[in-house]
Design an enzyme around this catalytic site. Structure first.
Site, PDB file in Angstrom:
ATOM      1  CB  CYS A  26      42.671  30.724  33.523  1.00  0.00           C
ATOM      2  SG  CYS A  26      41.003  30.971  32.885  1.00  0.00           S
ATOM      3  CG  HIS A 551      46.154  50.100  34.659  1.00  0.00           C
ATOM      4  ND1 HIS A 551      46.774  51.328  34.687  1.00  0.00           N
ATOM      5  CD2 HIS A 551      46.647  49.397  35.711  1.00  0.00           C
ATOM      6  CE1 HIS A 551      47.631  51.358  35.689  1.00  0.00           C
ATOM      7  NE2 HIS A 551      47.570  50.198  36.331  1.00  0.00           N
TER       8      HIS A 551
END
Length: 633
Positions: A26, A551
């Site tokens: 990943c 974020h």
């Protein structure tokens, strides 16, 4: 680093090619499925240059290498091992296939029942509320309103075989609509309703029969209302037949032949063989559980109340859904729920004792909301965040759960739903309000008292040397699987973030923060894996396998870095509490962008359940717990 050498060392210490089943990667980790874990040299793997951590999760060996590095090591690993590339999904499937059969069966049951829980909970709550209102207003039972809502309350139980069939088809990889047809066949109106069989027997009316398998034997034409195991077995058989037909039937005929043969073969086998056999076995299981619960002096109930938290730790507690669903469908009362409720409430009480007794701020900040969560039926934060780590509170909770379960058994308490425990359980136990309250009180008092008595907090160690004034990062011992609050402010649920991408969980589970200050600190020890060019977002990876995205603001990428000041770079190793980013709250608001910050575990799908503690939080308060990471440590 020497990527080839890293790959060669990994290959050697995992036991070579014969010990490898599958390999993928990943964003930060090399994911391997191993044939024999006994051939692994874990210490040597952890010492390899470039490997930042090694852990096992869901049957996979995962080596943390970091963004960018993992791609290069993976390419070299394929060359060294001679393996072919696999997707994450293929590796997950291979890992699941390597699990022991009992564990795979329990996981399958959980996968079938968890998605239909909302339907069962909704019906059970409506039923409980309706019964409570009828006690307060007896005339309500004769009204049209009661008739309508009573229909709502039992719809999920009347058609439970269809719900189970659809969910099982999804889990076993079959056509969910064919699965629904099998469920419909099993409760078709041409069959005698299973709940009416007693009336036939009482009146002396013979139950209709049919000779099957060319007159070999007869079967009773009765439906499968109140059964779940025969439905799951039937749909599993259906999926096996369907998959094999897809492989052998020509494509131009597949649309017609496969559904026809699948339904006919599965339906006939179910009604004539597997249905009668497994419905009998299920009845035996339910009768056995009922006998266990009613053993004199509550011995059986006490035993189950004590070990229930251990099944939560092992992740196999969803197997009880089969028992509860069977009880509700067959007798309309779930007598297993009081055991689960006593066990959960007791774990919350043991955790609360720690919250009130400890002087350690971090433990108190984690234990208090975790205890409240357990009181409402969600015990993972309490068990994994506090009780299991300290051990004694877990034992205290088990003792309290046993005591409360004895009370539940004595009063024969039952619920109208499953999946609802703790304080919310009052809504589904309206015929047992007082006994249920006594059960919870006993669970709470015993667990709280034992936990308070057993827990002895260690005295803080005296520092051997003065701390340098240059050290500005707060001292913090990170707990496995715990994310500490990176920004001071109000924590809100994921779905309240004013951005659909974040709110729907597409990028991972987590939470939102309405910042009180424009300062982001590291929420755990780890590595900075990504830094947005516009400086508004930072990606981190922890040593225990979490990948986190912070974020700041919504659509703040459009500010092109204005108002943001970075203090770290990609690849930096950071400690919990270390300053990562400053941002100008007023400027973001002035530009018209929401300041809500998303904090997401981007690989939560791989790690399992994520528990969030909402409310006003200060920086470095424990805020999120990932169950898999706690379990692996």
């Amino acid at each position: 680093m020497d990527y080839r050498k890293c790959a060669q060392e990994i290959f050697r210490h995992v036991g070579g090619r014969e010990n490898l089943v599958s390999a993928a990667h990943c964003a930060t980790r090399l994911r391997l499925v191993i044939a024999d874990n006994g051939k692994l040299d874990m210490d040597a793997l952890e010492d390899i240059d470039g490997v930042k951590g090694v852990f096992s999760n869901a049957g996979q060996l995962q080596l943390i290498l970091g963004t960018g590095t993992v791609n290069k090591v993976y390419d070299e690993f394929l060359a060294v091992s001679g393996m072919t590339a696999a997707t994450k999904e293929e590796v997950k499937a291979a890992a699941a296939a390597r699990q022991p059969l009992p564990k795979r069966m329990v996981k399958a049951l959980g996968d079938v029942f968890v998605p239909i829980l909302p339907a069962i909970v909704a019906s059970g709550l409506i039923m409980g509320l309706l019964e409570g209102l009828c006690k307060a207003f007896p005339t309500l039972a004769d009204s049209g309103t009661y008739t309508i809502f009573h229909l709502f309350s039992n719809a999920a139980f009347v058609f439970l075989p269809i719900l189970v069939a659809v969910s099982a088809a999804r889990v076993f990889g079959g056509n969910i609509f064919l699965g629904a047809v099998i469920g419909m066949i099993m409760i078709h109106t041409d069959l005698v309703n299973a709940w009416s069989v007693a009336d036939y027997v009482a009146s002396g009316t013979p139950i209709p029969t049919a000779d099957v398998w060319f007159g070999l034997f007869d079967i009773n034409l009765t439906g499968y209302q109140g059964h779940v195991i025969p439905v799951i077995i039937a749909v599993w058989i259906m999926c096996q037949i369907e998959k094999r037909l897809h492989k052998v039937v020509p494509e131009m005929l597949d649309l017609f032949i496969t559904p026809l043969v699948t339904v006919c073969a599965t339906g006939y086998l179910t009604l004539t063989v597997f249905g009668p056999v497994f419905s009998t076995l299920e009845n035996w299981v339910l009768e056995g559980v009922q006998m266990l619960i009613t053993i004199p002096f509550g011995i059986g109930a006490a035993l189950m109340g004590a070990i229930y938290p251990l099944t939560v730790v092992c992740g196999v507690h969803h197997m009880y859904n089969v028992i509860e669903a069977g009880m509700l469908s067959s007798v309309g009362l779930n007598t297993w729920m009081p055991i689960a409720s006593a066990a959960n409430f007791a774990q919350g009480a043991a955790c609360l004792a720690i919250a009130l007794k400890t002087r350690e701020r971090k433990t108190k900040a984690l234990a208090l909301p975790s205890a409240m969560s357990a009181a409402l039926g969600i015990t993972e934060p309490a068990i994994f965040g506090v009780n299991l780590r300290l051990v004694k509170p877990l034992v205290a909770g088990m003792i309290g759960g046993a005591a409360g379960s004895v009370v539940g058994s004595m009063f024969h308490i039952g619920a109208t739903a499953y999946g609802v425990t703790g304080l919310f359980g009052f809504l589904t136990t309206t015929d047992y309000i007082v006994p249920y309250a006594i059960e919870l009180a006993v669970s709470f008092v015993v667990a709280f008292a034992v936990s308070w008595f057993l827990y002895k907090e260690k005295a803080p160690e005296t520092a051997s040397a003065p701390v340098s004034q240059a050290e500005t990062t707060p001292a913090l011992t990170c707990q496995p699987g715990v994310v500490y609050c990176p920004i001071q402010g109000k924590v809100i649920p994921l779905e309240e973030i004013p951005d659909d991408t974040f709110a729907t969980g597409v990028l991972g589970e987590g939470f939102g923060i309405q910042p009180a200050v424009g300062r982001v600190v590291a929420p755990f020890d780890g590595e900075v894996t990504t830094v947005a060019e516009s400086k508004h977002a930072i990606g981190l990876a922890s040593s225990d396998g979490m990948e986190l995205l912070i974020h700041v603001g919504i659509n703040t990428v459009e500010m092109n870095g204005e108002g943001f000041t970075l203090h770290v770079s990609e690849g930096d190793q950071v400690k919990a509490g270390q300053l990562l980013l400053d941002f100008d709250l007023e400027l973001i608001a002035k530009k018209g962008y929401p300041t809500t910050t998303a904090v997401l575990v981007t690989n939560s799908e791989d790690l399992g359940s994520v528990s969030v503690h909402a409310g006003d939080q200060a920086s470095l308060d424990p805020i999120l717990t990932v169950k898999a990471c706690v379990s692996n440590n």
